[in-house]
Scaffold this active site. Structure first.
Site, PDB file in Angstrom:
ATOM      1  N   GLU A  10      16.726  42.384  34.381  1.00 50.89           N
ATOM      2  CA  GLU A  10      15.551  41.714  34.981  1.00 50.89           C
ATOM      3  C   GLU A  10      15.957  40.518  35.839  1.00 50.89           C
ATOM      4  O   GLU A  10      16.809  39.710  35.442  1.00 50.89           O
ATOM      5  CB  GLU A  10      14.602  41.228  33.868  1.00 50.89           C
ATOM      6  CG  GLU A  10      13.406  40.455  34.451  1.00 50.89           C
ATOM      7  CD  GLU A  10      12.281  40.161  33.466  1.00 50.89           C
ATOM      8  OE1 GLU A  10      12.383  40.576  32.299  1.00 50.89           O
ATOM      9  OE2 GLU A  10      11.321  39.502  33.908  1.00 50.89           O
TER      10      GLU A  10
ATOM     11  N   GLU B 168      16.246  40.897  23.656  1.00 47.49           N
ATOM     12  CA  GLU B 168      16.853  40.182  24.779  1.00 47.49           C
ATOM     13  C   GLU B 168      18.173  39.549  24.360  1.00 47.49           C
ATOM     14  O   GLU B 168      18.333  39.163  23.196  1.00 47.49           O
ATOM     15  CB  GLU B 168      15.901  39.069  25.261  1.00 47.49           C
ATOM     16  CG  GLU B 168      14.598  39.600  25.818  1.00 47.49           C
ATOM     17  CD  GLU B 168      13.663  38.493  26.311  1.00 47.49           C
ATOM     18  OE1 GLU B 168      14.084  37.310  26.379  1.00 47.49           O
ATOM     19  OE2 GLU B 168      12.513  38.820  26.630  1.00 47.49           O
TER      20      GLU B 168
ATOM     21  N   ASP C  73       8.998  45.728  21.894  1.00 48.22           N
ATOM     22  CA  ASP C  73       9.781  44.493  22.008  1.00 48.22           C
ATOM     23  C   ASP C  73       9.836  43.751  20.680  1.00 48.22           C
ATOM     24  O   ASP C  73       8.810  43.616  19.987  1.00 48.22           O
ATOM     25  CB  ASP C  73       9.099  43.553  23.022  1.00 48.22           C
ATOM     26  CG  ASP C  73       9.867  43.435  24.313  1.00 48.22           C
ATOM     27  OD1 ASP C  73      11.061  43.783  24.355  1.00 48.22           O
ATOM     28  OD2 ASP C  73       9.255  42.976  25.297  1.00 48.22           O
TER      29      ASP C  73
ATOM     30  N   ASP D 132       6.636  42.195  25.118  1.00 43.78           N
ATOM     31  CA  ASP D 132       6.051  40.940  24.631  1.00 43.78           C
ATOM     32  C   ASP D 132       5.441  40.143  25.790  1.00 43.78           C
ATOM     33  O   ASP D 132       4.856  39.074  25.578  1.00 43.78           O
ATOM     34  CB  ASP D 132       7.065  40.110  23.832  1.00 43.78           C
ATOM     35  CG  ASP D 132       8.240  39.646  24.656  1.00 43.78           C
ATOM     36  OD1 ASP D 132       8.386  40.076  25.817  1.00 43.78           O
ATOM     37  OD2 ASP D 132       9.038  38.819  24.131  1.00 43.78           O
ATOM     38  N   SER D 133       5.510  40.708  27.012  1.00 40.47           N
ATOM     39  CA  SER D 133       4.749  40.134  28.129  1.00 40.47           C
ATOM     40  C   SER D 133       3.259  40.115  27.794  1.00 40.47           C
ATOM     41  O   SER D 133       2.477  39.432  28.441  1.00 40.47           O
ATOM     42  CB  SER D 133       4.981  40.947  29.409  1.00 40.47           C
ATOM     43  OG  SER D 133       4.687  42.315  29.185  1.00 40.47           O
TER      44      SER D 133
ATOM     45  N   LYS E 132      13.341  46.852  21.624  1.00 39.13           N
ATOM     46  CA  LYS E 132      14.082  46.161  22.688  1.00 39.13           C
ATOM     47  C   LYS E 132      14.301  44.721  22.259  1.00 39.13           C
ATOM     48  O   LYS E 132      13.395  44.113  21.671  1.00 39.13           O
ATOM     49  CB  LYS E 132      13.300  46.206  24.008  1.00 39.13           C
ATOM     50  CG  LYS E 132      13.979  45.381  25.113  1.00 39.13           C
ATOM     51  CD  LYS E 132      13.451  45.690  26.503  1.00 39.13           C
ATOM     52  CE  LYS E 132      12.169  44.984  26.857  1.00 39.13           C
ATOM     53  NZ  LYS E 132      12.260  43.515  26.838  1.00 39.13           N
TER      54      LYS E 132
HETATM   55  O1  KIV Z   1       7.836  42.179  27.980  1.00 41.28           O
HETATM   56  C1  KIV Z   1       7.930  42.975  28.929  1.00 41.28           C
HETATM   57  O2  KIV Z   1       6.945  43.522  29.431  1.00 41.28           O
HETATM   58  C2  KIV Z   1       9.272  43.256  29.416  1.00 41.28           C
HETATM   59  C3  KIV Z   1       9.395  43.935  30.744  1.00 41.28           C
HETATM   60  C4  KIV Z   1       9.065  42.993  31.802  1.00 41.28           C
HETATM   61  C5  KIV Z   1      10.738  44.539  30.912  1.00 41.28           C
HETATM   62  O3  KIV Z   1      10.222  42.918  28.790  1.00 41.28           O
END
Ligand code: KIV
Length: 283
Positions: free
Chosen positions: A187, A120, A88, A49-50, A118
């Protein structure tokens, strides 16, 4: 691990078995062309989600929606044939309840074709991780600096500098692993804490701003390529400077257009050649 073209896709159990072995390689991708380019070289592609920051220009990942993650996840899956693709779960798509998390994770998996999601969080997400994994949704955890909690954490600062904070993050990683996560992103934590977590959990840790001792490493591809130039975190190593090349290419194109050098003769289409006249029929 050597990578042979056409070999079959890396599975979630195969990744989990790599604990303590050859380091796992993970990069992010958000589009089909980038997925195609990195797929032969990595074990995992993370549709992170970056993308909210590196693609959409938001100041944090909070505005990213489930629909955005699904659109980009599907694009990445179309470009990948062998890496394990993980998508994510965006902010507010899973924190409310295990049921909400399952509903949205099932959509992500069904509509993108990814192998895992994924999410958090630490001990507070353990029940949700257990709920998902028991129902066929493989989960990668993410502890330490968790960007979706940027407001609660007071910024993107390194975590685990005090003993109490380090112990809490270690307990988070243990809780997520016990709940069934097949791997955990660690992270933005101090190096000794990343090493403690790696030694304490039975699943591979994937570090970003963490430690060489993690079981694998992940970087945001835009950072690695020098495409995202707003800032460069200390933990990023740039392997290319594509930002500069893109800017230079745009400047050259503009110069050619303004000086009538583009398009050239090789870029334009000739009209159809006239057909030869028919011979008059002989006697
Ligand atoms: O959103 C993302 O790209 C991430 C990575 C930085 C691990 O969670």
């Amino acid at each position: 691990m050597s990578v042979t073209p056409g070999s079959k896709r890396v599975s979630v159990p195969a990744l989990a078995r790599r604990k303590g072995g050859e380091p796992l390689v993970c990069l992010t991708a958000h589009s089909t062309p980038v997925a195609k380019l990195i797929d032969p070289h990595v074990d995992m592609i993370l549709v992170g989600d970056s993308l909210g920051m590196v693609v959409y220009g938001f100041e944090s990942t909070l505005p990213v929606t489930l629909d955005m993650m699904i659109a980009h996840g599907a694009a990445v899956c179309r470009g990948s044939s062998r890496a394990c693709v993980i998508v994510d779960m965006p902010f507010a798509s899973y924190q409310e309840s295990p049921q909400q998390a399952f509903r949205n994770a099932a959509r992500v998996m069904a509509e993108t074709g990814c192998a895992a999601v994924k999410l958090e969080g630490g001990a507070e997400m353990a029940e949700t991780v257990a709920f998902l994994t028991a129902r066929g949704v493989p989960v990668m955890g993410h502890v330490g600096l968790t960007p979706q909690s940027v407001n609660a954490l007071g910024g993107f600062r390194t975590r685990g500098r005090t003993e109490a904070e380090g112990d809490a993050i270690l307990a988070d990683a243990r809780a997520i692993a016990e709940a069934g996560a097949f791997s955990i992103v660690v992270e933005g934590v101090v190096e000794p804490l990343a090493d403690r977590i790696t030694a304490a959990v039975p699943v591979p840790t994937i570090g970003i701003g963490a430690s060489l001792g993690c079981d694998g490493q992940v970087l945001v591809t835009d950072d690695l390529l020098g495409l995202f130039s707003d800032f460069t975190p200390k933990f990023v190593r740039r392997y290319a400077q594509l930002g500069g090349q893109i800017s230079e290419a745009a400047a050259c194109f503009a110069d050619d257009v303004r000086n009538r050098r583009f398009p050239g003769p090789e870029n334009v289409f000739a009209p159809a050649k006239p057909k030869p006249a028919l011979e008059p029929a002989g006697d």
